[in-house]
Scaffold this active site. Structure first.
Site, PDB file in Angstrom:
ATOM      1  CB  SER A   1      -7.278   4.492   3.192  1.00 53.20           C
ATOM      2  OG  SER A   1      -6.694   3.692   3.913  1.00 53.20           O
TER       3      SER A   1
ATOM      4  CE  LYS B   1      -3.698   2.102   2.860  1.00 52.43           C
ATOM      5  NZ  LYS B   1      -4.760   1.989   3.981  1.00 52.43           N
TER       6      LYS B   1
ATOM      7  CB  SER C   1      -8.182   1.851   5.764  1.00 49.41           C
ATOM      8  OG  SER C   1      -8.763   3.250   6.048  1.00 49.41           O
TER       9      SER C   1
END
Length: 476
Positions: A152, A77, A176
């Site tokens: 996210s 990520k 997230s």
């Protein structure tokens, strides 16, 4: 034989172990899919093809096959720093940043024998629950590219759902991992605070963010989670005196066996009900009914429950979320101008907090943590909707008004942040689809250290529903 990307991560791992495929072959296969599919979906912000192939060759010759992720591709990520690879944090402010050292989670996944293919998209500094950064392109939902992927860890979810990766690590500070997993029809696990040594949450005020896996199946999620916990396949080395309860046994076994009968609570209340108007879409309630009916048919105890009202939660969580933005490295007018309106709003609110404000917020949330654990303690797990609404269209969130934007996020995702505050584990399961084919999921909240129970429950429901057989149109 099925295409490699159609196999589960566990099946791919077994093929690697048996020598039917090599890490290099598997890496090339996924790099080809990324090249073809990523331009229309925005899952990756950086693809490190040459480095990935070099790493795959290194795994073949230098990394023991006993490592839990031997030869399996993943991606970092874009909030995680990998030495020598640009990290953007989803922000124009950070463009051109190339770290010299790797974060602990990145090191752990490398130690586990994985092969990173690049960086997956995230919103600015991981703060929103949707992935539409001004610095890049929106992460688009593989089930309908007009819709967002959540956030996210939105890029990670898109990559896994579209079969550009077998699974992916994400991070979860307020939902997230679980939000994009639910929006994209995946399994997402938020572990207990302290469970993963490299991303425990214990070193952050309030202990909100932890790492967790996104995958197509419960067993695949457990495979990646085990590697995050103990990358060498042995006993996890926790760097803190405080750690999550639960044994050091591998969780993959619980996910594969899927055994046990449990007492489940079912609730549609959330910690935000006293502060915002929370309305549940019929599709969210229908998904919850699918899960309730499935668990009841398998002999689990089912009992309706509800949270005690607590108006102290919302202002305290808002303060802590704003505090998390206060450290953004924007010190000049020119630097601030590079930030998105929501980020600027959060940052200024965070910097305006006094020491007393912060102390009171932390105390309030610590009290809420004890309260929530007490309220849920009579159940082995508690079932909620994963999201209150169907996946939101790209551009749905207010791009100017930070206050309204925050409210929209709460109204879409009211069931996730209280799990971070409490430090409890949770899993999202993609149990249903809307009439027009969009995924809708449920969330199971476990007891402290109760990941094995959540994985066992998820595996049982997965065998019944077989969501892993559903393929998004964009992945075909």
């Amino acid at each position: 034989m099925a295409d490699l990307h159609e196999l589960t991560a566990l099946e791919q791992w077994r093929s690697l172990q048996q020598g039917e495929i090599s890490p290099t072959e598997l890496t090339r296969h996924y790099l080809d899919r990324i090249e073809r599919l990523n331009p229309g979906l925005g899952a990756f912000v950086t693809v490190t093809g040459e480095a990935a192939l070099a790493r795959a060759r290194q795994v073949e010759t230098e990394v023991p096959r006993t490592r839990p992720l031997w030869g399996l591709p993943f991606a970092d990520k874009d909030l995680q720093q990998r030495a020598g690879v640009p990290v953007g944090f989803g922000s124009r402010l950070m463009e051109g940043t190339v770290p010299e050292t790797s974060d602990l989670l990145v090191q752990a996944l490398d130690e586990a024998g994985g092969v990173s293919l690049g960086k997956t998209a995230t919103p600015e500094f991981g703060l929103p629950s949707y992935t539409e950064p001004v610095a890049g392109v929106p992460a688009r939902n593989p089930w309908n590219p007009a819709l967002g992927a959540g956030g996210s860890s939105g890029g990670a979810a898109v990559a896994v759902a579209a079969r550009m990766l077998p699974f992916a690590p994400g991070s979860d500070g307020g939902g997230s991992v679980r939000i994009p997993a639910a929006a994209c029809g995946l399994v997402g696990v938020k572990p207990s605070r302290g469970r993963i040594p490299a991303a425990s949450g214990l070193d952050v005020p309030g202990g909100l963010p932890v790492a967790g896996p996104l995958a197509r199946t419960v067993a695949d999620a457990a495979l990646l989670l085990d590697a995050m916990i103990a990358p060498d396949g042995g006993r996890p080395a926790h760097p803190f005196a405080v750690r999550a309860p639960g044994g050091d046994e591998q969780l993959l076994g619980a996910a594969v066996r899927g055994e046990g009968r449990y007492q489940l609570g079912v609730m549609t209340t959330s910690a935000w009900d006293d502060a915002y108007e929370i309305s549940l879409a019929p599709e969210a309630l229908a998904a919850l009914a699918v899960a309730v009916d499935g668990f009841a048919a398998m002999g689990h105890g089912i009992e309706q429950t509800a949270l005690e009202p607590d108006p102290s939660y919302a202002p305290a969580f808002r303060a802590l979320w704003q505090l998390s933005a206060a450290r953004i490295p924007a010190e000049t007018v020119e630097q601030e101008a590079l930030l998105e309106p929501l980020t600027r709003w959060l940052m200024h609110r965070g910097r305006a907090l006094t020491g007393r404000d912060v102390a009171e917020a932390l105390t309030t949330l610590a009290t809420y943590e004890r309260s929530l654990i007490r309220q849920l303690s009579r159940f082995d797990a508690v079932l909620t909707p994963a999201l209150a609404l169907t996946p939101r269209p790209v551009g749905w969130y207010d791009a100017v008004d930070g206050e309204r934007n925050f409210a929209q996020q709460v109204q879409y995702t009211p069931f996730t942040s209280m799990v971070n505050v409490s430090g409890l584990p949770a899993i999202t399961l993609p149990v249903a689809q809307t009439p027009d084919g969009l995924p809708m999921g449920v969330q199971l909240i476990g007891r402290p250290g109760g990941e094995a129970t959540l994985l066992a429950l998820g595996a049982q429901l997965e065998r019944r529903i077989r969501w892993q057989d559903r393929v998004p149109p964009a992945a075909r």
